[in-house]
Design a protein around this motif. Structure first.
Motif, PDB file in Angstrom:
ATOM      1  N   ARG A  65     -18.250  63.183  15.263  1.00  0.00           N
ATOM      2  CA  ARG A  65     -18.804  62.823  13.958  1.00  0.00           C
ATOM      3  C   ARG A  65     -18.578  61.347  13.685  1.00  0.00           C
ATOM      4  NH1 ARG A  65     -17.564  65.095   7.804  1.00  0.00           N
ATOM      5  NH2 ARG A  65     -19.650  64.642   7.010  1.00  0.00           N
ATOM      6  N   TYR A  66     -19.659  60.671  13.272  1.00  0.00           N
ATOM      7  CA  TYR A  66     -19.596  59.245  12.977  1.00  0.00           C
ATOM      8  C   TYR A  66     -20.538  58.962  11.823  1.00  0.00           C
ATOM      9  CZ  TYR A  66     -19.372  54.170  13.856  1.00  0.00           C
ATOM     10  OH  TYR A  66     -19.161  52.815  13.757  1.00  0.00           O
ATOM     11  N   CYS A  67     -19.993  58.407  10.736  1.00  0.00           N
ATOM     12  CA  CYS A  67     -20.794  58.038   9.571  1.00  0.00           C
ATOM     13  C   CYS A  67     -20.800  56.527   9.425  1.00  0.00           C
ATOM     14  CB  CYS A  67     -20.232  58.672   8.303  1.00  0.00           C
ATOM     15  SG  CYS A  67     -20.263  60.469   8.295  1.00  0.00           S
ATOM     16  N   GLY A  68     -21.923  55.998   8.993  1.00  0.00           N
ATOM     17  CA  GLY A  68     -22.035  54.564   8.782  1.00  0.00           C
ATOM     18  C   GLY A  68     -22.943  54.254   7.609  1.00  0.00           C
ATOM     19  N   ARG A  69     -22.754  53.086   7.012  1.00  0.00           N
ATOM     20  CA  ARG A  69     -23.585  52.677   5.873  1.00  0.00           C
ATOM     21  C   ARG A  69     -23.609  51.158   5.801  1.00  0.00           C
ATOM     22  NH1 ARG A  69     -22.409  55.381   0.420  1.00  0.00           N
ATOM     23  NH2 ARG A  69     -24.383  56.451   0.798  1.00  0.00           N
ATOM     24  N   ILE A  70     -24.774  50.636   5.462  1.00  0.00           N
ATOM     25  CA  ILE A  70     -24.931  49.201   5.236  1.00  0.00           C
ATOM     26  C   ILE A  70     -24.756  48.919   3.750  1.00  0.00           C
ATOM     27  CG2 ILE A  70     -26.591  47.305   5.245  1.00  0.00           C
ATOM     28  CD1 ILE A  70     -27.783  48.531   7.794  1.00  0.00           C
ATOM     29  N   VAL A  71     -23.955  47.913   3.446  1.00  0.00           N
ATOM     30  CA  VAL A  71     -23.817  47.406   2.081  1.00  0.00           C
ATOM     31  C   VAL A  71     -24.120  45.914   2.151  1.00  0.00           C
ATOM     32  CG1 VAL A  71     -22.356  47.131   0.055  1.00  0.00           C
ATOM     33  CG2 VAL A  71     -22.055  49.120   1.543  1.00  0.00           C
ATOM     34  N   ALA A  72     -25.224  45.491   1.526  1.00  0.00           N
ATOM     35  CA  ALA A  72     -25.674  44.102   1.590  1.00  0.00           C
ATOM     36  C   ALA A  72     -25.407  43.408   0.264  1.00  0.00           C
ATOM     37  CB  ALA A  72     -27.156  44.051   1.933  1.00  0.00           C
ATOM     38  N   PHE A  87     -21.372  46.633   7.673  1.00  0.00           N
ATOM     39  CA  PHE A  87     -21.663  47.995   8.116  1.00  0.00           C
ATOM     40  C   PHE A  87     -20.346  48.748   8.088  1.00  0.00           C
ATOM     41  CE2 PHE A  87     -21.889  51.282  11.409  1.00  0.00           C
ATOM     42  CZ  PHE A  87     -23.022  51.966  10.999  1.00  0.00           C
ATOM     43  N   LEU A  88     -20.249  49.741   7.214  1.00  0.00           N
ATOM     44  CA  LEU A  88     -19.030  50.522   7.064  1.00  0.00           C
ATOM     45  C   LEU A  88     -19.009  51.662   8.077  1.00  0.00           C
ATOM     46  CD1 LEU A  88     -18.469  50.901   3.218  1.00  0.00           C
ATOM     47  CD2 LEU A  88     -17.012  49.708   4.836  1.00  0.00           C
ATOM     48  N   GLU A  89     -17.855  51.855   8.713  1.00  0.00           N
ATOM     49  CA  GLU A  89     -17.674  52.933   9.680  1.00  0.00           C
ATOM     50  C   GLU A  89     -16.637  53.924   9.162  1.00  0.00           C
ATOM     51  OE1 GLU A  89     -16.510  52.306  14.085  1.00  0.00           O
ATOM     52  OE2 GLU A  89     -14.626  52.787  13.063  1.00  0.00           O
ATOM     53  N   SER A  90     -16.959  55.206   9.252  1.00  0.00           N
ATOM     54  CA  SER A  90     -16.011  56.274   8.939  1.00  0.00           C
ATOM     55  C   SER A  90     -16.294  57.402   9.915  1.00  0.00           C
ATOM     56  CB  SER A  90     -16.194  56.747   7.493  1.00  0.00           C
ATOM     57  OG  SER A  90     -15.291  57.780   7.182  1.00  0.00           O
ATOM     58  N   ALA A  91     -15.309  57.741  10.756  1.00  0.00           N
ATOM     59  CA  ALA A  91     -15.590  58.659  11.859  1.00  0.00           C
ATOM     60  C   ALA A  91     -14.389  59.566  12.118  1.00  0.00           C
ATOM     61  CB  ALA A  91     -15.937  57.871  13.127  1.00  0.00           C
ATOM     62  N   TYR A  92     -14.649  60.581  12.935  1.00  0.00           N
ATOM     63  CA  TYR A  92     -13.573  61.416  13.474  1.00  0.00           C
ATOM     64  C   TYR A  92     -13.492  61.152  14.968  1.00  0.00           C
ATOM     65  CZ  TYR A  92     -11.087  65.291  15.529  1.00  0.00           C
ATOM     66  OH  TYR A  92     -10.196  66.028  16.265  1.00  0.00           O
ATOM     67  N   PHE A  93     -12.329  60.697  15.419  1.00  0.00           N
ATOM     68  CA  PHE A  93     -12.086  60.460  16.840  1.00  0.00           C
ATOM     69  C   PHE A  93     -11.013  61.433  17.309  1.00  0.00           C
ATOM     70  CE2 PHE A  93     -13.206  56.085  15.294  1.00  0.00           C
ATOM     71  CZ  PHE A  93     -14.461  56.039  15.882  1.00  0.00           C
ATOM     72  N   ASP A  94     -11.208  61.974  18.496  1.00  0.00           N
ATOM     73  CA  ASP A  94     -10.268  62.935  19.056  1.00  0.00           C
ATOM     74  C   ASP A  94      -8.904  62.270  19.278  1.00  0.00           C
ATOM     75  OD1 ASP A  94      -9.710  65.553  20.503  1.00  0.00           O
ATOM     76  OD2 ASP A  94      -9.252  64.090  22.064  1.00  0.00           O
ATOM     77  N   PRO A  95      -7.810  62.940  18.882  1.00  0.00           N
ATOM     78  CA  PRO A  95      -6.475  62.323  19.028  1.00  0.00           C
ATOM     79  C   PRO A  95      -6.158  61.865  20.446  1.00  0.00           C
ATOM     80  CG  PRO A  95      -6.337  64.250  17.607  1.00  0.00           C
ATOM     81  CD  PRO A  95      -7.739  64.219  18.156  1.00  0.00           C
ATOM     82  N   PHE A 124      -5.143  58.538  13.661  1.00  0.00           N
ATOM     83  CA  PHE A 124      -6.063  59.274  14.545  1.00  0.00           C
ATOM     84  C   PHE A 124      -5.313  60.038  15.625  1.00  0.00           C
ATOM     85  CE2 PHE A 124      -9.584  56.340  13.131  1.00  0.00           C
ATOM     86  CZ  PHE A 124     -10.408  57.346  12.640  1.00  0.00           C
ATOM     87  N   GLU A 125      -4.221  59.479  16.147  1.00  0.00           N
ATOM     88  CA  GLU A 125      -3.453  60.168  17.191  1.00  0.00           C
ATOM     89  C   GLU A 125      -2.855  61.468  16.669  1.00  0.00           C
ATOM     90  OE1 GLU A 125      -0.493  57.580  18.747  1.00  0.00           O
ATOM     91  OE2 GLU A 125      -1.920  56.097  19.474  1.00  0.00           O
ATOM     92  N   ARG A 126      -2.607  61.550  15.379  1.00  0.00           N
ATOM     93  CA  ARG A 126      -2.006  62.746  14.783  1.00  0.00           C
ATOM     94  C   ARG A 126      -3.038  63.697  14.204  1.00  0.00           C
ATOM     95  NH1 ARG A 126       1.173  58.859  15.444  1.00  0.00           N
ATOM     96  NH2 ARG A 126       3.444  59.051  15.471  1.00  0.00           N
ATOM     97  N   GLY A 127      -4.276  63.264  14.144  1.00  0.00           N
ATOM     98  CA  GLY A 127      -5.353  64.126  13.675  1.00  0.00           C
ATOM     99  C   GLY A 127      -5.781  63.775  12.260  1.00  0.00           C
ATOM    100  N   VAL A 128      -7.043  63.369  12.111  1.00  0.00           N
ATOM    101  CA  VAL A 128      -7.631  63.043  10.811  1.00  0.00           C
ATOM    102  C   VAL A 128      -8.639  64.135  10.462  1.00  0.00           C
ATOM    103  CG1 VAL A 128      -9.128  61.400   9.595  1.00  0.00           C
ATOM    104  CG2 VAL A 128      -7.261  60.564  11.031  1.00  0.00           C
ATOM    105  N   ASP A 129      -8.687  64.514   9.203  1.00  0.00           N
ATOM    106  CA  ASP A 129      -9.600  65.550   8.722  1.00  0.00           C
ATOM    107  C   ASP A 129     -11.037  65.229   9.146  1.00  0.00           C
ATOM    108  OD1 ASP A 129     -11.066  67.424   7.348  1.00  0.00           O
ATOM    109  OD2 ASP A 129     -10.218  66.968   5.380  1.00  0.00           O
ATOM    110  N   PHE A 130     -11.624  66.094   9.969  1.00  0.00           N
ATOM    111  CA  PHE A 130     -12.971  65.811  10.470  1.00  0.00           C
ATOM    112  C   PHE A 130     -14.054  66.067   9.421  1.00  0.00           C
ATOM    113  CE2 PHE A 130     -11.504  69.939  12.108  1.00  0.00           C
ATOM    114  CZ  PHE A 130     -12.417  70.805  11.512  1.00  0.00           C
ATOM    115  N   MET A 131     -13.680  66.608   8.272  1.00  0.00           N
ATOM    116  CA  MET A 131     -14.648  66.802   7.189  1.00  0.00           C
ATOM    117  C   MET A 131     -14.545  65.709   6.128  1.00  0.00           C
ATOM    118  SD  MET A 131     -16.210  69.391   8.257  1.00  0.00           S
ATOM    119  CE  MET A 131     -17.255  69.701   6.837  1.00  0.00           C
ATOM    120  N   LEU A 132     -13.745  64.669   6.390  1.00  0.00           N
ATOM    121  CA  LEU A 132     -13.449  63.661   5.374  1.00  0.00           C
ATOM    122  C   LEU A 132     -14.316  62.419   5.501  1.00  0.00           C
ATOM    123  CD1 LEU A 132     -11.455  62.993   3.039  1.00  0.00           C
ATOM    124  CD2 LEU A 132      -9.898  62.070   4.762  1.00  0.00           C
ATOM    125  N   ALA A 133     -15.021  62.251   6.579  1.00  0.00           N
ATOM    126  CA  ALA A 133     -15.677  60.975   6.863  1.00  0.00           C
ATOM    127  C   ALA A 133     -16.668  60.565   5.783  1.00  0.00           C
ATOM    128  CB  ALA A 133     -16.373  61.046   8.226  1.00  0.00           C
TER     129      ALA A 133
END
Length: 784
Positions: free
Chosen positions: A213-220, A330-338, A358-367
């Motif tokens: 999962r990878y979310c992104g957004r442009i803010v100009a 460009f804002l990045e908010s993602a879930y990366f495997d630990p 991220f190494e300890r686990g980030v909520d994959f529904m939070l991005a």
């Protein structure tokens, strides 16, 4: 992890004092390592506006200031070089007690001063004394400074275990506190940012489960020079994060608030789509900290159509970083495997707050929530226009149900908890609970990565119920006596035997420097660690000798003149493509053979002293010693230790080269044995006690220098049948009367028969046969 207590209470206040809050967290497994007030105790300091500044008539470096403190105006003599009209500063009127000082009216160089304008160091909230502490412009003159700067706050430092990555945020801690206190906490839904731009970047996921999962957004149209609000700066600093710029501070703030690391790229530096992939051979990336590591194919990266932009979940690249010219991000908010993040972070030895989470686990529904929160703050602080949310999504981590048996919970905890109480506790932790007959079926929430088996759930029930509420009752059970095999000595018995020989036991790390293995080990290919905890602990040891020599060096450097140590531990090596582990015991002696005393002259320990120790410890095993060569030992003072003809270890004097290298002024004698082999012993057998007197014969044998006395003794004991009871060496002679290249070894031979008294003829017959065998096997002749 550090956090502001007031920030936490603004999200969820459990209604506890600061001490009670620390106790509750610690007893729940979130250890409070430290709790420090952000400011020392002082009262009466207020915010004041400097209305006018004039030069002091009698001193060049002093200023006479007119200040407005709300209910009063005062004249203050100030020496700060940065004082100016219009600024808001802390003002301590007469009668105020600051840390280490009391403020009174004073006349300074002929001018009356009614109070003091303060720096951060004057107030005890910082070390800066170069100028005044400037208060944010939104504060009103006359406001109590403690309220204006939120100084009635404390910074908590938590020592979290690696499995509790969900508590690395204010929201995570609030969620945990609500579960522990039994109160309800509902987070308000995050409003969606108004979308006024059509521009977006396509997200291409190419790394499978490493980034589902990878979310992104442009803010100009953002203002890169916008000031970070004072309230945000305080929370960042008290959370252990250094403020940088408003755009970066917002991403860090959301990370501390929600637990989701974010990254902001300079949109003007991006080309084409956003790709989440593994690095390719030869790719390099200059990171924000200036390092430029060579990337490997197992490193997860963020890239555009032209180049690598960031090390995913670890650190961004310098080329795409936001700075003063940046007007669109460009804002990045993602879930990366630990595991994917740890592979890069630890492999490249790069630590960051993002990687830590991220190494300890980030909520994959939070991005998506995190990027919306960051957008909200960015529009409010830096201005700008938001584009639509872009998202790439694959198969997110699954949360399979775990069956929980209430009876097993009661049996493990020793507490009679009802099933409904268990379900309530789990529900408060965000765990979905369903009834499945007599059992409960629990499904972990997306923010918990440590709930995989039944015992994990039992631990959660114990934590929330309270360890202090579990009665300290001894378990009831029948104690059965375990069998003790007679053919094997316990490890403790072996250790006690060496302790009785004046050895001290040591325990050292199984990880050692590769140099130690090169100096002391027989094998040249030690087992290397993938992630050593230190450079000098990079391989698994295959011998205990190196560790013992390091211990001796440590003690000698601290003026210990006599050292006798042993260690029993595992050693590791290779067995083809697999690994093997063996138990060994090793010892080392340095310095005098005996402690300094009046009854016997001192002398240094030697090879034969330690040989005697081994013979005493091994006892009935009757070890034999064969000359040999070992890379760590002196070529002429090294022996293989044999038991029943089987090699079980080494004995020798440390090589002079190693004595010099490890700064040892005297000789070291050491041994290393296979522990499992020397623990074996034969069962005791009855032997008739002789009722008849023994007969003693002394024989002096002339043999070649190369013949060992031990070989002769073994032959003597073996050729006389039951009539030769014992034999021992009592004299060695070289010199006049003995040919060159030969030596004389005198043995005392004890002959005895259990059935009768031996006659002289019988004794002479045994001795004659003995001399004949010795001549045939060893070329021994009787010395005349």
């Amino acid at each position: 992890m550090k956090f502001s207590e007031n920030w936490l209470r603004s999200v969820f206040d459990p209604g506890l004092s600061s001490d009670e809050l620390a106790q509750l967290l610690t007893m729940a497994g979130l250890e409070v390592e430290a709790r420090e007030p952000v400011a020392p105790a002082f009262e009466g300091v207020v915010v004041a506006r400097v209305c006018a500044v004039a030069a002091h008539p009698q001193a060049e470096r002093l200023h006479v200031c007119e200040v407005d403190a709300g209910a009063q105006r005062a004249r203050v003599v100030c020496g700060a070089p940065d004082v100016r009209a219009g600024m808001l500063v802390p003002f301590a009127p007469p009668g105020t007690r600051l840390p280490g000082a009391a403020i009174e009216r004073a006349t300074i160089r002929g001018v009356e001063s009614s109070g003091m304008l303060c720096s951060a160091r004057d107030l005890g909230i910082g070390e800066d004394h170069s100028g005044l502490l400037e208060v944010s412009a939104d504060a009103l003159p006359g406001t109590d400074l403690r309220a204006a700067l939120d100084l009635d706050d404390a910074v908590f430092t938590l020592k979290l275990t690696p499995n509790r990555g969900d508590c690395l945020s204010i929201h995570g801690l609030a969620r945990e506190l609500a579960a522990l206190s039994g109160k309800t906490l509902v987070f308000a839904p995050q409003p969606r940012a108004p979308v006024v731009l059509d521009e977006a970047r396509r997200i291409v996921l190419e790394a499978g489960a490493a980034c589902p999962r990878y979310c992104g957004r442009i803010v100009a149209g953002v203002d890169p020079r916008a000031k970070t609000p004072a309230w945000m700066l305080r929370r960042l600093q008290r959370g252990g994060v250094r403020p940088i710029s408003a755009l970066v501070d917002i991403t860090n703030y959301v990370m501390l608030e929600l637990g989701q690391p974010l990254h902001a790229f300079d949109l003007g530096q991006l080309a084409g789509d956003i790709h989440v992939r593994f690095a390719r051979d030869g790719e390099r990336l200059k990171l924000l900290d200036g390092r430029e590591p060579a990337l490997r194919p197992n490193h997860l990266v963020i890239a555009d159509d032209a180049r690598v932009l960031a090390l995913a979940g670890v650190m961004g690249g310098e080329a795409s970083a936001v700075d003063d010219p940046t007007t669109a991000v460009f804002l990045e908010s993602a879930y990366f495997d630990p595991e994917a993040v740890a592979e890069a972070s630890r492999g490249l030895e790069i630590a960051s707050d993002a990687a830590h989470r991220f190494e300890r686990g980030v909520d994959f529904m939070l991005a998506d929530r995190a990027i919306e929160r960051a957008t909200e703050l960015m529009l409010a602080i830096c201005g700008g226009r938001a584009g639509p949310l872009s998202e790439g999504r694959g198969s997110l981590p699954s949360r399979p149900g775990v069956d929980l048996r209430p009876d097993r919970v009661r049996r493990v905890l020793g507490v009679d908890l009802g099933t409904d109480a268990m379900a309530d506790i789990l529900g408060r932790l965000g765990i979905v609970v369903e009834r499945a007959g007599e059992a409960l079926r629990a499904t972990a929430p997306s923010f918990r990565f440590d709930l995989a088996i039944e015992m994990d759930l039992i631990e959660e029930i114990a934590r929330v119920h309270g360890y202090e509420h579990i009665p300290a009752s001894l378990p009831a059970g029948r104690a059965a006596m375990l069998p003790v095999p007679e053919q094997t000595r316990s490890i403790e018995a072996v250790k006690q035997a060496f302790a009785r020989r004046d050895f001290f036991e040591v325990v050292t790390f199984s990880f050692v420097a590769e140099e130690l293995e090169a100096d002391f080990a027989e094998q040249r290919d030690p087992v290397a660690l993938a992630n050593p905890i230190a450079s000098q602990m990079s391989v698994m040891r295959s011998t205990l000798l190196g560790s013992l020599v390091e211990c001796v060096r440590f003690n000698v450097a601290r003026k210990q003149e006599r050292v006798r140590l042993f260690e029993a531990a595992a050693c590791f090596g290779r067995a083809g493509s697999a690994f093997r582990e063996v138990q060994r015991i090793a010892g080392i002696c340095y310095g005098a053979v005996l402690p300094e005393q009046w009854g016997q002259a001192g002398r240094p320990v030697d090879f034969f002293d330690l040989k005697g120790d081994l013979e005493a410890v091994l006892g009935a095993h009757l070890p034999s010693f064969m000359p040999a060569r070992h890379r760590a030992f002196h070529p002429g003072q090294t022996a293989r230790v044999l038991l029943g003809g089987r090699a079980v270890g080494w004995l020798g004097t440390l090589h002079p080269r190693l004595l010099q290298k490890y700064e040892l002024a005297a000789a070291c004698v050491a041994f290393e044995l296979d522990l499992d082999t020397i623990r074996a012993r034969e069962l005791a057998r009855y032997r008739t006690v002789a009722r008849f007197p023994p007969v003693r014969r002394d024989v002096a044998l002339v043999v070649d220098h190369a013949v060992a006395a031990g070989e002769l003794r073994s032959t003597i004991l073996g050729c006389g049948g039951v009539r030769i009871a014992d034999a021992w060496l009592f004299d060695v002679y070289r010199g006049k009367g003995v040919p060159e290249g030969r030596k004389s070894l005198a043995f005392r031979v004890l002959l005895q028969d259990t059935e009768k008294t031996l006659t002289d003829a019988e004794v002479d017959e045994v001795v004659a046969r003995l001399l004949e065998v010795l001549k045939q096997k060893h070329g021994a002749t009787l010395r005349s």
